[in-house]
Design a protein around this motif. Sequence first.
Motif, PDB file in Angstrom:
ATOM      1  N   UNK A 146       0.843  -1.192   0.000  1.00  0.00           N
ATOM      2  CA  UNK A 146       0.000   0.000   0.000  1.00  0.00           C
ATOM      3  C   UNK A 146       0.878   1.241   0.000  1.00  0.00           C
ATOM      4  N   UNK A 147       0.263   2.377  -0.282  1.00  0.00           N
ATOM      5  CA  UNK A 147       0.974   3.645  -0.240  1.00  0.00           C
ATOM      6  C   UNK A 147       2.110   3.741  -1.229  1.00  0.00           C
ATOM      7  N   UNK A 148       3.207   4.371  -0.806  1.00  0.00           N
ATOM      8  CA  UNK A 148       4.359   4.582  -1.678  1.00  0.00           C
ATOM      9  C   UNK A 148       4.995   3.273  -2.110  1.00  0.00           C
ATOM     10  N   UNK A 149       4.987   2.277  -1.221  1.00  0.00           N
ATOM     11  CA  UNK A 149       5.583   0.984  -1.552  1.00  0.00           C
ATOM     12  C   UNK A 149       4.880   0.365  -2.756  1.00  0.00           C
ATOM     13  N   UNK A 150       3.559   0.443  -2.790  1.00  0.00           N
ATOM     14  CA  UNK A 150       2.786  -0.095  -3.911  1.00  0.00           C
ATOM     15  C   UNK A 150       3.048   0.697  -5.184  1.00  0.00           C
ATOM     16  N   UNK A 151       3.158   2.030  -5.049  1.00  0.00           N
ATOM     17  CA  UNK A 151       3.369   2.884  -6.215  1.00  0.00           C
ATOM     18  C   UNK A 151       4.717   2.590  -6.871  1.00  0.00           C
ATOM     19  N   UNK A 152       5.769   2.466  -6.059  1.00  0.00           N
ATOM     20  CA  UNK A 152       7.096   2.233  -6.618  1.00  0.00           C
ATOM     21  C   UNK A 152       7.282   0.787  -7.073  1.00  0.00           C
ATOM     22  N   UNK A 153       6.566  -0.144  -6.470  1.00  0.00           N
ATOM     23  CA  UNK A 153       6.709  -1.550  -6.852  1.00  0.00           C
ATOM     24  C   UNK A 153       6.054  -1.821  -8.199  1.00  0.00           C
ATOM     25  N   UNK A 154       4.979  -1.099  -8.505  1.00  0.00           N
ATOM     26  CA  UNK A 154       4.268  -1.328  -9.749  1.00  0.00           C
ATOM     27  C   UNK A 154       3.417  -2.583  -9.669  1.00  0.00           C
ATOM     28  N   UNK A 155       2.754  -2.959 -10.775  1.00  0.00           N
ATOM     29  CA  UNK A 155       1.901  -4.144 -10.780  1.00  0.00           C
ATOM     30  C   UNK A 155       2.695  -5.421 -10.478  1.00  0.00           C
ATOM     31  N   UNK A 156       2.067  -6.326  -9.748  1.00  0.00           N
ATOM     32  CA  UNK A 156       2.719  -7.607  -9.408  1.00  0.00           C
ATOM     33  C   UNK A 156       2.441  -8.620 -10.516  1.00  0.00           C
ATOM     34  N   UNK A 157       3.160  -8.468 -11.647  1.00  0.00           N
ATOM     35  CA  UNK A 157       2.942  -9.352 -12.781  1.00  0.00           C
ATOM     36  C   UNK A 157       3.430 -10.765 -12.493  1.00  0.00           C
ATOM     37  N   UNK A 158       2.799 -11.725 -13.161  1.00  0.00           N
ATOM     38  CA  UNK A 158       3.241 -13.114 -13.043  1.00  0.00           C
ATOM     39  C   UNK A 158       4.666 -13.267 -13.549  1.00  0.00           C
ATOM     40  N   UNK A 159       5.016 -12.494 -14.578  1.00  0.00           N
ATOM     41  CA  UNK A 159       6.390 -12.484 -15.097  1.00  0.00           C
ATOM     42  C   UNK A 159       6.930 -11.058 -14.925  1.00  0.00           C
ATOM     43  N   UNK A 160       7.549 -10.769 -13.779  1.00  0.00           N
ATOM     44  CA  UNK A 160       8.009  -9.402 -13.503  1.00  0.00           C
ATOM     45  C   UNK A 160       8.996  -8.871 -14.538  1.00  0.00           C
ATOM     46  N   UNK A 161       9.885  -9.737 -15.022  1.00  0.00           N
ATOM     47  CA  UNK A 161      10.865  -9.294 -16.006  1.00  0.00           C
ATOM     48  C   UNK A 161      10.222  -8.857 -17.301  1.00  0.00           C
ATOM     49  N   UNK A 162       9.293  -9.665 -17.800  1.00  0.00           N
ATOM     50  CA  UNK A 162       8.601  -9.317 -19.042  1.00  0.00           C
ATOM     51  C   UNK A 162       7.761  -8.056 -18.845  1.00  0.00           C
ATOM     52  N   UNK A 163       7.054  -7.982 -17.705  1.00  0.00           N
ATOM     53  CA  UNK A 163       6.211  -6.821 -17.439  1.00  0.00           C
ATOM     54  C   UNK A 163       7.019  -5.540 -17.399  1.00  0.00           C
ATOM     55  N   UNK A 164       8.170  -5.572 -16.734  1.00  0.00           N
ATOM     56  CA  UNK A 164       9.021  -4.383 -16.640  1.00  0.00           C
ATOM     57  C   UNK A 164       9.597  -4.023 -18.011  1.00  0.00           C
ATOM     58  N   UNK A 165       9.998  -5.043 -18.773  1.00  0.00           N
ATOM     59  CA  UNK A 165      10.568  -4.806 -20.102  1.00  0.00           C
ATOM     60  C   UNK A 165       9.550  -4.130 -21.014  1.00  0.00           C
ATOM     61  N   UNK A 166       8.339  -4.669 -21.071  1.00  0.00           N
ATOM     62  CA  UNK A 166       7.330  -4.092 -21.962  1.00  0.00           C
ATOM     63  C   UNK A 166       6.951  -2.684 -21.525  1.00  0.00           C
TER      64      UNK A 166
END
Length: 202
Positions: free
Chosen positions: A137-157
């Motif tokens: 929640x809060x800033x932690x959630x904002x900076x973490x971004x969506x919790x994708x099943x494939x974090x690497x692919x999600x961040x790359x796209x």
Amino acid sequence: MSEYMHMDRRSLLQSAFALVGASVALSACDFGGLGSKGTFTFTDKQRALVSAIADTFVPKTDTAGAVEAGVPKAFEGLLSNWAKPETKELLLSAIDKIGAGKDGKAFVDMSPAERLAYLTPIDIEGLKIDPKAPKLSGLAAMFAGPAYMDPGYGKLKTLLVSLYYSSEAALTEELPYNHNPGAFKPSIPVTAETRPASGGMF
């Protein structure tokens, strides 16, 4: 696409820096200035692979695509100059995973149609939200971004698309400013002529 319509170029670039773990205040919105000057550079194979991936995400149509907009070079610059080691490793791993292709055919050797067909199921599954991810929640959630099943692919796209929409080509061609849009119409067909306008991005 609507989320980009309410952000200016500086905000988009700042979000790209945040995605690679950098903590900076941009004094300018020089997209070309993201070019690689650090100690890390792509190999020729990696550069070709990133270009193929970026072109699949945002291909050239009647407007410039990601490659024409300089996204691969800007991406390389971010990894070279700004990315945290763990973020760089995550992104490079995602790139290598895509590059492996399937049935003995590397991603760069596929046709544009084959690349799209190959990435589509990866995109669908990889961008699902992980139900087991810790609830933030809060800033932690904002900076973490969506919790994708494939974090690497999600961040790359997310990073490649963000870089594209912060480029001059995207902001002047893909999201043209229409000073006099005409009468308000609550529902119109989406065509090349009714592409969303960039509003007050400049």
